[in-house]
Design an enzyme around this catalytic site. Sequence first.
Site, PDB file in Angstrom:
ATOM      1  N   SER A   1      62.846  51.300  55.906  1.00  0.00           N
ATOM      2  CA  SER A   1      62.264  50.142  56.596  1.00  0.00           C
ATOM      3  C   SER A   1      60.871  50.408  57.171  1.00  0.00           C
ATOM      4  O   SER A   1      60.550  49.956  58.268  1.00  0.00           O
ATOM      5  CB  SER A   1      63.217  49.625  57.674  1.00  0.00           C
ATOM      6  OG  SER A   1      64.426  49.173  57.072  1.00  0.00           O
TER       7      SER A   1
ATOM      8  N   GLU B   1      64.962  60.181  54.613  1.00  0.00           N
ATOM      9  CA  GLU B   1      65.305  58.761  54.632  1.00  0.00           C
ATOM     10  C   GLU B   1      66.716  58.594  55.188  1.00  0.00           C
ATOM     11  O   GLU B   1      67.696  58.730  54.447  1.00  0.00           O
ATOM     12  CB  GLU B   1      65.270  58.186  53.213  1.00  0.00           C
ATOM     13  CG  GLU B   1      63.931  58.268  52.539  1.00  0.00           C
ATOM     14  CD  GLU B   1      63.802  57.221  51.431  1.00  0.00           C
ATOM     15  OE1 GLU B   1      62.939  56.350  51.567  1.00  0.00           O
ATOM     16  OE2 GLU B   1      64.591  57.256  50.482  1.00  0.00           O
TER      17      GLU B   1
ATOM     18  N   GLY C   1      66.376  49.618  53.755  1.00  0.00           N
ATOM     19  CA  GLY C   1      66.576  48.209  53.419  1.00  0.00           C
ATOM     20  C   GLY C   1      67.257  47.403  54.509  1.00  0.00           C
ATOM     21  O   GLY C   1      67.677  46.275  54.281  1.00  0.00           O
TER      22      GLY C   1
ATOM     23  N   ASN D   1      58.295  52.766  46.265  1.00  0.00           N
ATOM     24  CA  ASN D   1      59.455  52.855  45.378  1.00  0.00           C
ATOM     25  C   ASN D   1      59.879  51.422  45.057  1.00  0.00           C
ATOM     26  O   ASN D   1      60.449  50.740  45.892  1.00  0.00           O
ATOM     27  CB  ASN D   1      60.575  53.621  46.111  1.00  0.00           C
ATOM     28  CG  ASN D   1      61.909  53.551  45.389  1.00  0.00           C
ATOM     29  OD1 ASN D   1      61.969  53.147  44.221  1.00  0.00           O
ATOM     30  ND2 ASN D   1      62.973  53.955  46.075  1.00  0.00           N
TER      31      ASN D   1
ATOM     32  N   HIS E   1      67.440  60.163  45.551  1.00  0.00           N
ATOM     33  CA  HIS E   1      67.415  59.003  46.459  1.00  0.00           C
ATOM     34  C   HIS E   1      68.847  58.658  46.879  1.00  0.00           C
ATOM     35  O   HIS E   1      69.778  58.803  46.081  1.00  0.00           O
ATOM     36  CB  HIS E   1      66.766  57.811  45.754  1.00  0.00           C
ATOM     37  CG  HIS E   1      66.484  56.676  46.684  1.00  0.00           C
ATOM     38  ND1 HIS E   1      67.456  55.777  47.047  1.00  0.00           N
ATOM     39  CD2 HIS E   1      65.366  56.328  47.346  1.00  0.00           C
ATOM     40  CE1 HIS E   1      66.929  54.906  47.895  1.00  0.00           C
ATOM     41  NE2 HIS E   1      65.661  55.214  48.096  1.00  0.00           N
TER      42      HIS E   1
ATOM     43  N   GLU F   1      70.369  55.992  47.063  1.00  0.00           N
ATOM     44  CA  GLU F   1      71.063  55.041  46.171  1.00  0.00           C
ATOM     45  C   GLU F   1      71.597  55.761  44.935  1.00  0.00           C
ATOM     46  O   GLU F   1      72.635  55.371  44.389  1.00  0.00           O
ATOM     47  CB  GLU F   1      70.115  53.884  45.800  1.00  0.00           C
ATOM     48  CG  GLU F   1      69.913  52.955  46.998  1.00  0.00           C
ATOM     49  CD  GLU F   1      68.551  52.270  47.072  1.00  0.00           C
ATOM     50  OE1 GLU F   1      67.831  52.261  46.071  1.00  0.00           O
ATOM     51  OE2 GLU F   1      68.221  51.763  48.167  1.00  0.00           O
TER      52      GLU F   1
ATOM     53  N   LYS G   1      62.083  50.377  43.045  1.00  0.00           N
ATOM     54  CA  LYS G   1      63.512  50.233  42.707  1.00  0.00           C
ATOM     55  C   LYS G   1      63.699  49.393  41.438  1.00  0.00           C
ATOM     56  O   LYS G   1      62.837  49.442  40.561  1.00  0.00           O
ATOM     57  CB  LYS G   1      64.271  49.654  43.912  1.00  0.00           C
ATOM     58  CG  LYS G   1      64.009  50.474  45.183  1.00  0.00           C
ATOM     59  CD  LYS G   1      64.967  50.207  46.294  1.00  0.00           C
ATOM     60  CE  LYS G   1      64.599  51.085  47.493  1.00  0.00           C
ATOM     61  NZ  LYS G   1      65.540  50.999  48.593  1.00  0.00           N
TER      62      LYS G   1
END
Length: 252
Positions: free
Chosen positions: A212, A166, A172, A9, A94, A96, A11
């Site tokens: 991660s 996730e 991250g 991904n 996701h 985010e 991003k």
Amino acid sequence: MRLPLIAGNWKMYKTVEEARSLAQAVADDLRFDDREVLICPPFTALQAVRAVVEGTPLALGAQNMHWAEQGAYTGEISPLMLRDLGCSYVILGHSERRQYFGEDDALINRKVRSALEHGLRPILCVGETKAQRDAGNAKTVVLGQVRLCLEQVTAEQMHSLVIAYEPVWAIGTGDTATPADAQEMHEAIRNTLADLYGSQVADQVRIQYGGSVKPDNIDDLMAQSDIDGALVGGASLKAGDFRRIVAFERRS
Ligand code: PGA
């Protein structure tokens, strides 16, 4: 037998030229028949990356999508447009998107159903925040997301759907769930799928871990019986790291 899926991904990173060269470096001499590899560049680079991955084992996916085929939705991208650009997968829900763009389970469900109706394979993302885990609610949150996001999705459609677990606190941050903790959640997700669709369907749905994932933890994660792949953010932006993740060791 579930075919492992490693997905990158990207991003909101990479210009068209940068994306082209990263895709080239990932695709170079890549040969596998016991795993599937996917890259998800930003919308603006899909066309350029498509030209690079054609004829390679790399599949192409997008990071988000609107549910409608077309219409007055300024700034949005439809499933037909993604198909037109050669995408076979789309990441949906996701964390985010949930956190910064207010996406909730009902909206994500609408997108999941639309993707399936248009021949795109959704990677449905679920995961708990740090506060939810600390309060002992991780499973309730994640399994609730799974149920709501899959409403009205049929058993037959489940064959093309992938789930990505996730944990939000691992994305991250360099802070990965331990392989045992991840396995526990993956097993709980699979049990929920068995409740909803029966064990035959539950046994064939791929559940990726994300958060991660790096060259030095992929082998231990992939050794877990219910972890069927990885959704990789940061490490997918470095060709060498991503290729090492793709080349994870198969122990079973
Ligand atoms: P990360 O991101 O690998 O950088 O933690 C994963 C993701 O957001 O899918």
